[in-house]
Design a protein around this motif. Structure first.
Motif: not given
Ligand SMILES: [Zn+2]
Ligand SMILES: [Zn+2]
Length: 366
Positions: A100-101, A106, A115, A103
């Protein structure tokens, strides 16, 4: 314009026979691509889902190992996730994980394999366009990494190790590699175990002993670099296997033991096989919940390291293609694919895997 339809193999609930649904797939928009699936790897995890050993969030399209031809690029897409130009007709390889980039894992840990939001593409409702692979057409949304498989690299050599090669490349990275001449024991000879054998061989390991079965898989392990095998069918007693490993190592055990068996009892057995100062890499217990005895004093007094590793990061898919490209002529990677099934035969494919008849099965949807 008529909407493209895609047949897909859906697991409605654990234990139920696989259903084939035919639902629309819209044109690629934005950063998506549409891929015509050429081969989908049949993985032990699919089998675990079908048996209800891993929780199912609802009806789900099976398959998380894919090779396909780019059918259509969304208007925002011109390259794969390593910046290589792609065009319709090119082969790409993917697993439907999408970090998700946004969290902690990440961004702060910089470890997308942890993730918690990795699988929305995989677990989306079965009537939506699938990113899963048991389907005629998959839609890979922006952020789900895929890489071009270069001409000359047989797609079988990549899909033979489906999610197993990236998983093992990630695990080897976490292990810190195998050193030249080190002795390795690999527990299990499904695709993850076979990938462990190949990567250990490429790293310059000394003895590589595989504990597993059935014989067809052990034979393949030898062709990929194993120096000895122990057939658990012929040696069902773990004491017998322990004695064989000790006898072959001057009672030291193995400097690196790699668990790729997927069965909880393998852990206790594997711990006993690790030499003093050695390392135990646990890769296969992702869907094997439960607890098991462990003597912490031995971890302490024998300077042992236990390293766990789950899933992979996008770079490991890219590396998996590189391994296939550079090794497929020296090692029979493509021959690891032992069985092919049509999409309609998805149920039979899972059953054949369950009976351990396959070294690696693939679904050929079209
Ligand atoms: Zn898999
Ligand atoms: Zn994340």
């Amino acid at each position: 314009m008529t909407m493209r339809m895609a047949k897909r193999a859906v697991l409605v609930e654990p234990g139920a026979p696989i259903e084939i649904w035919d639902c629309p797939v819209p044109p690629a928009s934005g950063g998506d691509i549409v891929v015509a699936v050429e081969m989908a790897g049949v993985c032990g995890t699919d089998h675990h889902y079908s048996l209800g050993e891993v929780e199912l969030p609802g009806p789900m399209v099976l398959g998380h190992e894919g090779i396909g031809r780019v059918e259509e690029l969304g208007p925002d897409v011109s390259t794969d996730y390593a910046g290589e130009k792609i065009e319709p007709g090119d082969l790409v390889y993917w697993v439907p994980l999408r970090p998700c980039h946004r969290c902690h894992a990440c961004t702060v840990l910089e470890d997308t394999s942890l993730c918690p939001n990795l699988s929305p593409g995989r677990f989306r409702a079965a009537e939506l366009p699938p990113s899963a692979t048991y389907t005629e057409f998959a839609v890979l949304p922006a952020g789900m990494a895929y890489f071009r498989v270069p001409p000359g690299t047989p797609p079988e050599a990549v899909i033979a190790f489906g999610c197993a090669m990236p998983t093992m490349l990630h695990a080897m990275e976490r292990l810190g590699g195998v050193e030249y001449g080190q002795s390795v024991v690999v527990q299990g000879c499904g695709p993850v175990g076979l990938a462990a054998v190949l990567l250990s061989r490429l790293a310059g390991a000394g003895d590589i002993t595989v504990i597993g079965g059935p014989p067809a898989r052990l034979k393949m392990a030898e062709r990929l670099g194993a120096t000895a095998t122990i057939d658990i069918g012929a040696a069902p007693d773990s004491e017998e296997r322990f004695a064989a490993i000790m006898a072959a190592s001057a009672n030291r055990g193995a400097e690196v033991v790699i668990e790729a068996a997927g069965k909880l009892p393998a852990f206790e057995e594997g711990m006993r096989l690790v030499a003093r100062g050695g390392r135990y890499l646990v890769v296969g217990l992702w869907s094997a919940p439960g607890s098991t005895p462990l003597e912490p004093r031995r971890v302490n007094n024998a300077n042992l390291r236990i390293i766990g590793s789950a899933l992979s990061r996008p770079k490991h898919l890219h590396q998996a293609i590189a391994v296939a490209r550079s090794c497929h002529q020296r090692f029979p990677l493509a021959e690891v694919v032992s069985h092919r099934f049509s999409l309609d035969q998805s149920q039979q494919a899972l059953e054949a895997l369950g009976r351990l008849e396959t070294v690696k099965a693939v679904i050929v949807p079209r």
